[in-house]
Design a protein around this motif. Structure first.
Motif, short mmCIF file in Angstrom:
data_model
loop_
_atom_site.label_atom_id
_atom_site.label_comp_id
_atom_site.label_asym_id
_atom_site.label_seq_id
_atom_site.Cartn_x
_atom_site.Cartn_y
_atom_site.Cartn_z
N HIS A 14 23.57 143.50 72.66
CA HIS A 14 22.86 142.41 72.00
C HIS A 14 21.43 142.19 72.48
CE1 HIS A 14 27.13 141.34 71.32
NE2 HIS A 14 26.67 141.04 70.13
N LYS A 15 21.02 142.85 73.55
CA LYS A 15 19.69 142.57 74.09
C LYS A 15 18.80 143.80 74.17
CE LYS A 15 21.09 138.46 76.67
NZ LYS A 15 21.08 137.77 77.99
N GLU A 96 29.21 142.51 62.04
CA GLU A 96 28.52 142.37 63.32
C GLU A 96 27.24 143.21 63.30
OE1 GLU A 96 32.47 142.17 66.13
OE2 GLU A 96 31.96 144.06 65.15
N ASN A 97 26.60 143.35 64.45
CA ASN A 97 25.36 144.15 64.50
C ASN A 97 25.68 145.63 64.64
OD1 ASN A 97 26.25 144.13 67.18
ND2 ASN A 97 24.19 143.94 68.04
N ARG A 138 22.97 149.66 65.45
CA ARG A 138 22.51 148.51 66.25
C ARG A 138 21.00 148.47 66.32
NH1 ARG A 138 21.15 148.33 71.62
NH2 ARG A 138 22.04 150.41 71.94
N PHE A 141 18.91 146.81 63.35
CA PHE A 141 18.91 145.38 63.06
C PHE A 141 17.59 144.71 63.41
CE2 PHE A 141 23.29 146.14 62.36
CZ PHE A 141 23.71 145.13 61.52
N MET A 146 15.10 138.44 58.39
CA MET A 146 16.24 137.55 58.30
C MET A 146 16.15 136.59 57.13
SD MET A 146 18.32 138.71 60.38
CE MET A 146 19.56 137.45 60.12
N CYS A 176 29.85 137.54 65.14
CA CYS A 176 28.73 137.88 66.02
C CYS A 176 27.41 137.71 65.25
CB CYS A 176 28.93 139.29 66.56
SG CYS A 176 27.71 139.82 67.77
N TRP A 177 26.66 138.79 65.01
CA TRP A 177 25.43 138.70 64.21
C TRP A 177 25.74 138.05 62.87
CZ3 TRP A 177 24.03 140.77 59.44
CH2 TRP A 177 22.68 140.73 59.12
N GLY A 180 25.88 134.34 62.95
CA GLY A 180 24.55 133.74 62.85
C GLY A 180 24.08 133.67 61.42
N VAL A 181 24.39 134.71 60.63
CA VAL A 181 24.04 134.70 59.22
C VAL A 181 24.73 133.55 58.49
CG1 VAL A 181 24.24 135.99 57.04
CG2 VAL A 181 23.52 137.17 59.12
N GLY A 200 29.02 133.28 66.61
CA GLY A 200 27.66 133.60 66.19
C GLY A 200 26.69 132.55 66.69
#
Length: 287
Positions: A14-15, A96-97, A138, A141, A146, A176-177, A180-181, A200
């Protein structure tokens, strides 16, 4: 598996950590590169390991579809009960991502077997679609707009609501991602009928007042990264008088619902969260 190894994998996925650094740090924690290499299959996705439905399940009808949006065609995977004789409530499943992969298609089929018309969009469509390599997916993304993703999701809601096999009610669930969506779509889309978030990131607190759809929120007790934003999100929901239910699953990790990752999957929490999700959609999306 030790929690610091789970945390390292979460940081990697994720980072933006590159794989070489991840393996070096994993080797330091595991006691050597050979031990690290043995841990990787337990951390990474194994789509065959986690499949709960068959792609050719005779009780379902599935197809590849294309949803028109203002920014181009949005590819997707559509699933529904084969014997449906009445219009169905509809659900969007947001990946997810890692993009639209066999696991997310499996999740879409699980929802379809519960009596829903289900669309799993590929939000990497504008970048050429989800590649087979999860790490390559990944990295893609970071190239997504967005605001465009949110607009595409709204177009998917309209597309589902207008179908003859839909009862016009549309919910969305994301992981996850994708979770957030769901938050972004709930803020932007008054036409949304229900939203479910699996671990998320929350939308900005100042935007929560715009949410109209009821929400069901699932979070993992050991997920410090996402969990840090949960109190402010709940406070904003309460202050705005929104309809929501929040469940914190103690002792489990981020991505606890993803049964392709042996190290993070928690069967008990995943089963309970999914049962709650299906019950929520049946209540909120009924005709």
């Amino acid at each position: 598996m030790r929690q610091e190894i789970i945390a390292l994998y979460d940081e990697y996925t994720h980072k933006g950590m590159d794989r070489r650094l991840f393996m070096e740090r994993l080797a330091a924690l595991a006691g050597g590169m050979a031990a690290a290499a043995a841990l990787v299959p337990l951390l990474e996705a194994n789509y065959a390991h986690g499949a709960m439905t068959e792609p050719d399940d005779p009780s379902l009808t599935t197809e590849r579809v294309s949803v028109p949006t203002d920014s181009g065609e949005l590819a997707g995977y559509l699933a529904k009960p084969a014997d449906a004789s009445q219009p169905l409530p509809a659900i969007i499943v947001v990946h997810e991502n890692r993009g639209l992969n066999p696991h997310i298609e499996d999740v879409a089929r699980r929802a379809a077997k519960e009596g829903f018309l289900v669309l799993a969009p590929d939000f990497l469509s504008s970048l050429g679609g989800t590649p087979d390599d999860p790490d390559a997916a990944r990295e893609m993304f970071g190239g997504l707009d967005m605001d465009q993703v949110t607009a595409q999701a709204r177009a998917a809601i309209d597309w589902l609501a207008a179908r003859e096999d839909s009862n016009g009610n549309v919910g969305i669930v994301g992981f996850c991602w994708g979770g957030g969506v769901v938050g972004r779509v709930a803020v932007a889309a008054p036409e949304l009928d229900a939203g479910v978030v699996f671990y998320g990131p929350a939308p900005p607190s100042e935007e929560v007042a715009s949410i109209q759809a009821p929400l069901l929120l699932h979070y993992a007790g050991l997920d410090e990264r996402i969990g840090a934003g949960v109190p402010d999100f709940e406070e904003a929901l309460e202050a705005a008088g929104k309809t929501y239910t929040l469940h914190m699953y103690e002792g489990v990790n981020h991505a606890f619902h993803n049964d392709t990752s042996e190290a993070r999957y928690d069967e008990e929490a995943a089963t309970l969260a999914w049962e709650r999700t299906i019950a929520f959609f049946k209540e909120t999306l009924a005709g």
